[in-house]
Scaffold this motif. Structure first.
Motif, PDB file in Angstrom:
ATOM      1  N   UNK A  16      37.318  24.475  18.685  1.00 45.22           N
ATOM      2  CA  UNK A  16      37.880  24.867  17.405  1.00 45.22           C
ATOM      3  C   UNK A  16      36.737  25.053  16.423  1.00 45.22           C
ATOM      4  N   UNK A  17      36.556  26.261  15.923  1.00 44.19           N
ATOM      5  CA  UNK A  17      35.480  26.551  14.980  1.00 44.19           C
ATOM      6  C   UNK A  17      35.903  26.161  13.573  1.00 44.19           C
ATOM      7  N   UNK A  18      34.963  25.593  12.829  1.00 39.31           N
ATOM      8  CA  UNK A  18      35.211  25.285  11.422  1.00 39.31           C
ATOM      9  C   UNK A  18      35.383  26.589  10.649  1.00 39.31           C
ATOM     10  N   UNK A  19      36.041  26.513   9.530  1.00 36.71           N
ATOM     11  CA  UNK A  19      36.227  27.692   8.684  1.00 36.71           C
ATOM     12  C   UNK A  19      34.880  28.179   8.153  1.00 36.71           C
ATOM     13  N   UNK A  20      34.797  29.466   7.884  1.00 42.29           N
ATOM     14  CA  UNK A  20      33.545  30.027   7.359  1.00 42.29           C
ATOM     15  C   UNK A  20      33.199  29.498   5.973  1.00 42.29           C
ATOM     16  N   UNK A  21      34.124  28.802   5.354  1.00 47.69           N
ATOM     17  CA  UNK A  21      33.842  28.178   4.056  1.00 47.69           C
ATOM     18  C   UNK A  21      33.113  26.842   4.218  1.00 47.69           C
ATOM     19  N   UNK A  22      32.940  26.403   5.452  1.00 47.14           N
ATOM     20  CA  UNK A  22      32.227  25.161   5.726  1.00 47.14           C
ATOM     21  C   UNK A  22      30.801  25.247   5.170  1.00 47.14           C
ATOM     22  N   UNK A  23      30.380  24.221   4.457  1.00 44.15           N
ATOM     23  CA  UNK A  23      29.030  24.220   3.874  1.00 44.15           C
ATOM     24  C   UNK A  23      27.953  24.399   4.940  1.00 44.15           C
ATOM     25  N   UNK A  24      28.092  23.718   6.076  1.00 47.93           N
ATOM     26  CA  UNK A  24      27.033  23.799   7.087  1.00 47.93           C
ATOM     27  C   UNK A  24      26.966  25.191   7.706  1.00 47.93           C
ATOM     28  N   UNK A  25      28.116  25.830   7.958  1.00 48.14           N
ATOM     29  CA  UNK A  25      28.088  27.195   8.489  1.00 48.14           C
ATOM     30  C   UNK A  25      27.540  28.169   7.459  1.00 48.14           C
ATOM     31  N   UNK A  30      23.215  31.764   5.717  1.00 47.79           N
ATOM     32  CA  UNK A  30      22.220  32.156   4.710  1.00 47.79           C
ATOM     33  C   UNK A  30      20.839  32.341   5.354  1.00 47.79           C
ATOM     34  N   UNK A  31      20.504  31.500   6.320  1.00 51.69           N
ATOM     35  CA  UNK A  31      19.209  31.614   7.006  1.00 51.69           C
ATOM     36  C   UNK A  31      19.149  32.814   7.932  1.00 51.69           C
ATOM     37  N   UNK A  32      20.233  33.073   8.646  1.00 54.64           N
ATOM     38  CA  UNK A  32      20.234  34.123   9.663  1.00 54.64           C
ATOM     39  C   UNK A  32      20.552  35.510   9.110  1.00 54.64           C
ATOM     40  N   UNK A  33      21.047  35.560   7.900  1.00 51.08           N
ATOM     41  CA  UNK A  33      21.552  36.805   7.329  1.00 51.08           C
ATOM     42  C   UNK A  33      20.523  37.934   7.281  1.00 51.08           C
ATOM     43  N   UNK A  34      19.230  37.615   7.174  1.00 43.74           N
ATOM     44  CA  UNK A  34      18.207  38.669   7.061  1.00 43.74           C
ATOM     45  C   UNK A  34      17.867  39.320   8.405  1.00 43.74           C
ATOM     46  N   UNK A  35      18.454  38.817   9.499  1.00 48.57           N
ATOM     47  CA  UNK A  35      18.240  39.424  10.808  1.00 48.57           C
ATOM     48  C   UNK A  35      16.921  39.070  11.470  1.00 48.57           C
TER      49      UNK A  35
END
Length: 89
Positions: A16-25, A30-35
């Protein structure tokens, strides 16, 4: 206990994946967003999480495309994660 086929026979464990509103996700996103590739250590330190592979799996369940590459650096194996598609909103 699970009954039935094993992984080699096509059985996959679902989590079960946490919601995308989860602080840790959100911190990992934010780190991976730049590709750019990020090592496990960079993600641990930058997102302040410990279970990197679990977070990556959860983001993938939300539709993110994240590759994982193993490479040698200074005689050690490191794993790098690169997001090529963001999760579905």
């Amino acid at each position: 206990m699970f009954r039935g086929a094993g992984l080699a026979e096509g059985f996959a464990f679902l989590m079960h994946a946490a919601a995308l509103t989860s602080d840790r996700l959100r911190r990992v996103l934010a780190l991976l967003r730049d590709g750019q590739p990020r090592s496990t250590r960079q993600i641990v330190r930058g997102a302040r999480i410990m279970a990197v592979s679990a977070c990556i799996a959860e983001l993938r369940q939300h539709g993110a495309e994240i590759s994982c590459r193993r490479r040698r650096k200074n005689g050690r194996w490191i794993y790098e994660y690169t997001m090529t598609k963001e999760p579905n909103a």
